[in-house]
Design a protein around this motif. Sequence first.
Motif, short mmCIF file in Angstrom:
data_model
loop_
_atom_site.label_atom_id
_atom_site.label_comp_id
_atom_site.label_asym_id
_atom_site.label_seq_id
_atom_site.Cartn_x
_atom_site.Cartn_y
_atom_site.Cartn_z
N PHE A 31 0.84 -1.21 0.00
CA PHE A 31 0.00 0.00 0.00
C PHE A 31 0.87 1.25 0.00
CE2 PHE A 31 -2.04 3.41 2.42
CZ PHE A 31 -3.18 3.62 1.65
N LEU A 32 1.89 1.29 0.86
CA LEU A 32 2.75 2.47 0.94
C LEU A 32 3.51 2.69 -0.35
CD1 LEU A 32 4.17 1.99 4.56
CD2 LEU A 32 2.47 3.66 3.81
N LEU A 33 4.08 1.64 -0.90
CA LEU A 33 4.89 1.78 -2.11
C LEU A 33 4.07 2.25 -3.31
CD1 LEU A 33 7.14 -1.42 -1.88
CD2 LEU A 33 7.91 0.95 -1.70
N TYR A 34 2.94 1.60 -3.55
CA TYR A 34 2.18 1.90 -4.77
C TYR A 34 1.33 3.16 -4.62
CZ TYR A 34 3.84 -2.30 -7.04
OH TYR A 34 4.65 -3.24 -7.63
N THR A 35 0.96 3.50 -3.39
CA THR A 35 0.29 4.79 -3.19
C THR A 35 1.26 5.92 -3.46
OG1 THR A 35 -1.19 3.86 -1.51
CG2 THR A 35 -0.91 6.25 -1.53
N HIS A 36 2.47 5.78 -2.98
CA HIS A 36 3.50 6.80 -3.23
C HIS A 36 3.81 6.89 -4.72
CE1 HIS A 36 6.75 9.48 -2.64
NE2 HIS A 36 7.72 8.59 -2.70
N LEU A 37 3.87 5.75 -5.38
CA LEU A 37 4.13 5.73 -6.82
C LEU A 37 3.02 6.43 -7.58
CD1 LEU A 37 5.75 4.77 -9.27
CD2 LEU A 37 4.56 2.57 -9.11
N SER A 38 1.78 6.15 -7.24
CA SER A 38 0.64 6.80 -7.90
C SER A 38 0.64 8.30 -7.64
CB SER A 38 -0.67 6.18 -7.42
OG SER A 38 -0.74 4.81 -7.74
N SER A 39 1.00 8.68 -6.42
CA SER A 39 1.05 10.09 -6.08
C SER A 39 2.09 10.82 -6.91
CB SER A 39 1.35 10.26 -4.59
OG SER A 39 1.56 11.61 -4.26
N LYS A 40 3.24 10.20 -7.09
CA LYS A 40 4.29 10.82 -7.90
C LYS A 40 3.86 10.95 -9.35
CE LYS A 40 7.63 11.88 -5.15
NZ LYS A 40 8.13 13.27 -5.05
N ASP A 41 3.18 9.93 -9.86
CA ASP A 41 2.69 9.97 -11.24
C ASP A 41 1.74 11.13 -11.43
OD1 ASP A 41 4.17 7.77 -11.83
OD2 ASP A 41 2.52 6.35 -11.64
N ALA A 42 0.85 11.33 -10.45
CA ALA A 42 -0.13 12.40 -10.56
C ALA A 42 0.53 13.77 -10.51
CB ALA A 42 -1.15 12.29 -9.42
N GLN A 43 1.65 13.88 -9.76
CA GLN A 43 2.31 15.17 -9.61
C GLN A 43 3.13 15.56 -10.83
OE1 GLN A 43 4.59 15.24 -5.98
NE2 GLN A 43 2.89 14.44 -4.77
N ASP A 44 3.88 14.60 -11.37
CA ASP A 44 4.79 14.97 -12.46
C ASP A 44 4.37 14.45 -13.83
OD1 ASP A 44 5.49 12.27 -12.46
OD2 ASP A 44 7.25 12.60 -11.23
#
Length: 383
Positions: A31-44
């Motif tokens: 959950f932590l890894l892929y939530t962070h990954l999705s968040s980064k995708d949305a930002q950049d």
Amino acid sequence: MTENVIAHDSNNLIRLPANSVRVDDPDEEIFLLYTHLSSKDAQDGTQKFTGLGSVDSKHDTLAVRFELPPSTQQAAVAGASSSSSPYLKRQSRKLHSKPSIEGRILEIELQQDKTALRTKKGDTGSVLWRVSVVLGQALLRELCSNSATALFNRERLKECDVLELGAGTGLLSLILSPWVRHYTATDLDYLVPLIRKNVTANLPSVQSALAPAEAHRPSSIRRSSTSSSRRASKPAATASAVSVEPLDWLQVHATPPHARAALFRPAHGADPPDIVLAADCVYNPTLVPAFLAALERFAAPGRTRVLVAVELRAVDVVREFLERWIGLGGWEIWRVGGEGREEGEGDGEGSWLGASFAVWVGWKVALDGCRLQTQSETGIVAK
């Protein structure tokens, strides 16, 4: 910002940053890894990954360039670029915000086998993968600068024997071997000639460029033999060497645990090794049990530290790997955090190599208390 505090393992080899995370619950880690990954995708607006993760599968020769600082004692490796890979150029800009005009360039020319990738079912080791470049870049930056926050204690590393699983094209053996006592790169038997070719062609120049001046050692490459006798470990002051040996995880997995030590013994280097390294070996769910069998075979309590680096692709495969690894019991596993590392590394939010990757270190817990030191022992806390 988390305070830049370094925690040491009981062997004084691994130094985890303060925001490293102990992994006990695979679902929480996913959950932590892929939530962070999705968040980064949305930002950049970037993609999680492109294809399976190879750097360039269209050419049989790939030039990987690492920018080295003027003095290996003063600064860390700046970045990597490749004339044939836009990905490597993008990573160079991301991980090195202040290029050194006076820096030296270390170029490693790797041979690949793009035909094998397309014609041999299940073949992935014949080409270079992104996580190997990014991991190698991070290790070089820390080791060249002799950073106090480096993941590996450089002085202890000189005394270590390293065994790599799934070495592929051999890039990490070239990058890490100048800093260790002995490096054994393993992969399937048909990949051994490719790794040996790359090591033989590049090792002298790489070792000359990377080895600290006060500890420079001539290079050599060893071939495996049919003998199963154990070679005595060499003193740290002697010449380092790279061995390239065949190893099939499926054969290890198919062998009863009590018989594995006798049948799968490295021809060179210490057994058990001090470090087991695996980059992008978690990609196929059918190979996860065999990969873990290899980790179990070569990891010894109180001695061996395991480092596993992956690019975050199929969530189910990564979850299965973590579930099975934790399920083995007797392991202490940590995700290497990113905050508090050298400038330009990680993303500042808990991922050493950035949101697209994960790096775990682990060791078998020994009866003598082989574990991360507690606050009462060190006066520091690893969160």
